[in-house]
Motif scaffolding. Structure first.
Motif, short mmCIF file in Angstrom:
data_model
loop_
_atom_site.label_atom_id
_atom_site.label_comp_id
_atom_site.label_asym_id
_atom_site.label_seq_id
_atom_site.Cartn_x
_atom_site.Cartn_y
_atom_site.Cartn_z
N THR A 188 0.82 -1.21 0.00
CA THR A 188 0.00 0.00 0.00
C THR A 188 0.85 1.25 0.00
N ILE A 189 0.46 2.22 -0.80
CA ILE A 189 1.10 3.54 -0.72
C ILE A 189 0.01 4.56 -0.39
N GLN A 190 0.36 5.49 0.47
CA GLN A 190 -0.57 6.58 0.78
C GLN A 190 0.14 7.90 0.56
N MET A 191 -0.54 8.82 -0.07
CA MET A 191 0.05 10.11 -0.37
C MET A 191 -0.91 11.22 0.00
N VAL A 192 -0.39 12.19 0.71
CA VAL A 192 -1.17 13.40 0.98
C VAL A 192 -0.75 14.41 -0.08
N MET A 193 -1.69 14.90 -0.86
CA MET A 193 -1.35 15.71 -2.02
C MET A 193 -2.23 16.95 -2.10
N ARG A 194 -1.70 17.94 -2.85
CA ARG A 194 -2.57 19.06 -3.21
C ARG A 194 -2.34 19.39 -4.67
N ASN A 195 -3.28 20.13 -5.24
CA ASN A 195 -3.13 20.49 -6.65
C ASN A 195 -1.89 21.34 -6.85
N LYS A 196 -1.17 21.08 -7.96
CA LYS A 196 0.00 21.92 -8.27
C LYS A 196 -0.48 23.32 -8.59
N LYS A 197 0.26 24.30 -8.10
CA LYS A 197 -0.15 25.68 -8.37
C LYS A 197 0.23 26.06 -9.81
#
Ligand code: ASP
Ligand code: MG
Length: 422
Positions: A413-422
């Protein structure tokens, strides 16, 4: 013996109820305990009613009238004879709500919430039961609160397995054996003092599993508006694939990470008794759907789960010391006391990060309390992506146009906390 569960989407209007009856027509010679949810979005509407009643947020009478007309509109399409007993039956059910909202609240919010919100399931199960009678599918309506007993933790009733099992054997099994079909409610239970409790939102799947466990059913079928368990939520992805078979373990993991197709508590009781769970479409009932059991067949399919509207909070000691056991225990204690569920956490030498659901009121409170002892930074509007059985291609697909703020990998399993690239 089987247990079926029909959710709100399968009972959202008159046409849907007719469709469910057609599905059940084909099973009427079998022994079935059928668990139903409230119709369509009724539970949300009842929550609004509860807020209006308890906190004067809105006009309780008006909200209740809307809920009533939603149901009576459906009933009038299903039962043309206006003298049909269903009309009185449902009027009488709703009287309970009239009585509640006439009085000023004296119990806790959670207590009143359960007494109010549970009406959705009572009413939907009565409508379905009467309609099945109408189309010639013999069945018995049963009040699940006489069987499924919980403690008095309102809104999150803890099941009293021993009493529930005894009740199921005494009250449910004999009816099932003599009469074939039982229609009952998901989501709700009763306390030893005969108050109503609920098992937590979306808890009807869990009810199906509890009853199946108690009567040693051979199978549970959860009927959905999707073809089965897909490898991603079609809300976020176009090319989803149906997973034909899953192990209990994989199903638990997917539900735990946030796949909304099955309630996380559903699997364990079934796994303990090796009862298979089938998730299939009420729109195409002849298709196989997904079978969940203790086997592991075929190659694992990468599965994507998204939780949006997350906040990533970073917590560091004010004196620039290291994050140590005492600080962690303080942080956990505080989060637990505010009933905050951690979706992902990560520790480094000088800070500790948690990703949690964004609930403005709660988050402000969490931050305020943490700031007394720690330096706190946070990022709103982030999302948590989990990929089970990941490979390079799936990671790239998930993280396209995203900036990854935090990442955690284990073997599968991989988990990533991400946000949209500006
Ligand atoms: N009606 C309840 C809810 O919407 C329970 C369920 O649907 O499983 O949360
Ligand atoms: Mg529902």
């Amino acid at each position: 013996m089987k247990v079926f569960k029909f959710g709100g989407a399968s009972l959202k209007d008159a046409a849907s109820i007719k469709n469910v009856s057609t599905v059940l027509w084909h099973y009427q010679k079998q022994k079935l305990a059928i668990v139903v949810s409230a119709m369509g979005k009724t539970t949300n509407a009842l929550e609004n009613l509860c807020d209006a009643y308890y906190f004067q947020k809105g006009n309780a009478n008006q909200i209740l009238n809307e809920i009533k007309s939603f149901h009576f509109d459906i009933i009038s399409q299903l039962f043309v004879d206006k003298q049909h007993p269903i009309y009185n039956e449902i009027i009488n059910s709703f009287v309970e709500l009239d009585w509640i909202i006439e009085e000023t609240p004296i119990h806790s919010y959670d207590h009143d919430y359960d007494q109010i919100v549970s009406l959705g399931e009572i009413v939907s199960s009565k409508i379905l039961s009467f309609y099945l009678d109408e189309v010639g599918v013999k069945n018995n309506w049963m009040d699940v609160r006489d069987v499924l007993q919980t403690d008095n933790t309102y809104r999150e009733g803890k099941v009293d397995w021993k009493t529930t099992q005894e009740n199921a054997v005494k009250k449910l099994l004999p009816v099932l054996i003599h009469e074939n079909i039982i229609i009952t409610q998901g989501f709700i239970g009763g306390t030893s003092e005969n108050y109503t409790t609920t098992l937590g939102r979306e808890g009807s799947d869990f009810t199906a599993a509890i009853l199946a466990y108690c009567i040693n059913a051979e199978e549970v079928i959860i009927w959905k508006d999707v073809p089965g368990v897909l490898n991603a939520d079609p809300k976020w992805f176009n090319d989803t694939v149906l997973i034909p078979q899953l192990s209990y373990q994989d199903a638990i993991e997917l539900a735990y990470y946030g796949a909304t197709v099955i309630h996380p508590k559903t699997i364990k009781p079934l796994q303990n008794k090796n009862i298979s769970l089938c998730v299939k479409s009420f729109v195409s009932p002849l298709e196989n759907g997904t079978l969940i059991n203790n086997e592991q067949t075929g190659l694992p399919t990468p599965c994507f789960i998204f939780k949006v509207n997350q906040v990533l909070i970073s917590i560091a000691p004010k004196d620039f010391s290291f994050i140590a056991e005492e600080s962690l225990s303080g942080i956990f204690g505080l989060l637990a006391s505010l009933n905050v569920k951690i979706n992902l956490m990560q520790q480094s030498a000088i800070s500790f990060s948690v990703c949690i659901d964004y609930d403005e009121e709660k988050i402000l409170r969490v931050i305020e309390l943490l700031q007394k002892e720690f330096r706190v930074l946070y990022n709103k509007d982030v999302e948590l992506a989990t990929v089970r059985y990941y490979d390079k291609a799936t990671i790239d697909r998930v993280s396209i146009k995203k900036e990854v703020l935090l990442e955690q990998r284990s073997r599968y399993t991989i988990q990533m906390v991400m946000r949209n690239k500006k």
